[in-house]
Design an enzyme around this catalytic site. Structure first.
Site, PDB file in Angstrom:
ATOM      1  CG  ASP A  66      -1.928   4.457   1.898  1.00 26.16           C
ATOM      2  OD1 ASP A  66      -1.481   4.496   0.614  1.00 26.16           O
ATOM      3  OD2 ASP A  66      -1.539   4.727   2.891  1.00 26.16           O
ATOM      4  CB  ALA A  67      -3.264  -0.317   1.771  1.00 34.41           C
ATOM      5  NE  ARG A 114       5.638   3.394   4.676  1.00 36.40           N
ATOM      6  CZ  ARG A 114       4.549   3.175   3.520  1.00 36.40           C
ATOM      7  NH1 ARG A 114       4.763   2.219   2.912  1.00 36.40           N
ATOM      8  NH2 ARG A 114       3.475   3.963   3.273  1.00 36.40           N
ATOM      9  CB  SER A 164      -2.847   0.126  -1.982  1.00 29.42           C
ATOM     10  OG  SER A 164      -1.355  -0.218  -1.443  1.00 29.42           O
ATOM     11  CG  ASN A 165       2.309   3.158  -4.264  1.00 31.41           C
ATOM     12  OD1 ASN A 165       1.680   3.576  -5.398  1.00 31.41           O
ATOM     13  ND2 ASN A 165       3.158   3.784  -3.566  1.00 31.41           N
TER      14      ASN A 165
END
Length: 231
Positions: free
Chosen positions: A15-16, A46, A123-124
């Site tokens: 994940d990023a 966030r 990642s999103n």
């Protein structure tokens, strides 16, 4: 490809945001302006970013993660009474677009690559966001693939997202180790069949979701050892 890690792990997928890249860095960079509220501001920004991605997924209203990031920032600015302050919004966005990596990231990726393991981001983040962060962190040469949910038009934790590394590398999920700092992401990847390392940077309690991480660490520096690369 020959087996390079325990149980035949041949690739590491990361994940990023929050895992490789410090999501609090943008607000921290404006700490002089935001004052003592900057950690709470970063947390709200966030939190809304994630919530908006989930709600858009449930509602079938996908957009770029950059738009979600801006919407979440506007919410946080409103909540803290900071909307309309000259230059603040743009400064925060510029900082977020070029986030740096956590201190251990480059060394860990380099050690993984040196053993022949393939590496990727899943990642999103939109592709332009990810490319900018990768360039800012100087880790482009340590990644075999940068995979964005843009390819399927839906955010994590939709199952189609976790299929993307399978397609990219031609490996089953159980031949890949998936690393995320987000508990919901770690559990979802596990439920999809990945070997999972939860990078619990914030000391959070375990999730009550399908799946179960194989390991829990406080940062990525422990990863090579977990993969048997320090022996």
């Amino acid at each position: 490809m020959s087996e390079t890690g325990p149980a035949g792990i041949q690739a590491c997928v990361f994940d990023a945001y929050g895992t490789l890249f410090d999501v609090n860095a943008a607000a921290r960079g404006c700490a002089e302006t935001l004052g003592e509220t900057w950690p709470a501001f970063a947390e709200l920004w966030r939190g809304r970013q994630l919530q908006y991605s989930w709600l858009r997924g449930l509602g079938g209203r996908h957009t770029s993660f950059w738009q979600v990031t801006q919407d979440a920032l506007d919410h946080a600015l409103d909540a803290f009474g900071r909307n309309g302050e000259t230059g603040l919004r743009q400064t925060l966005l510029d900082l977020y677009f070029h986030l740096g990596a956590y201190p251990e990231v480059a060394d860990v990726l380099g050690r993984l690559k040196a053993t022949g393991l393939r590496t990727a981001i899943l990642s999103n983040g939109s592709r332009d966001m990810l490319d900018a962060a990768v360039d800012s962190a100087g880790i482009g040469g340590l990644l075999d693939a940068v995979i964005s949910v843009d390819e399927v038009g839906v955010f994590k934790p939709h199952p189609s997202v976790y299929d993307l590394p399978v397609r990219a590398f031609g490996l089953s999920p159980d031949r890949m180790s998936f690393q995320s700092s987000n508990g919901w992401d770690a559990w979802s990847a596990s439920a999809h069949g990945y070997r999972v390392v939860w990078v619990n940077r914030q000391g959070q309690v375990p999730e009550r979701l399908p799946g179960q991480p194989d390991h829990v660490v406080s940062d990525l520096s422990a990863l090579p050892g977990l993969l048997g690369l320090d022996t």
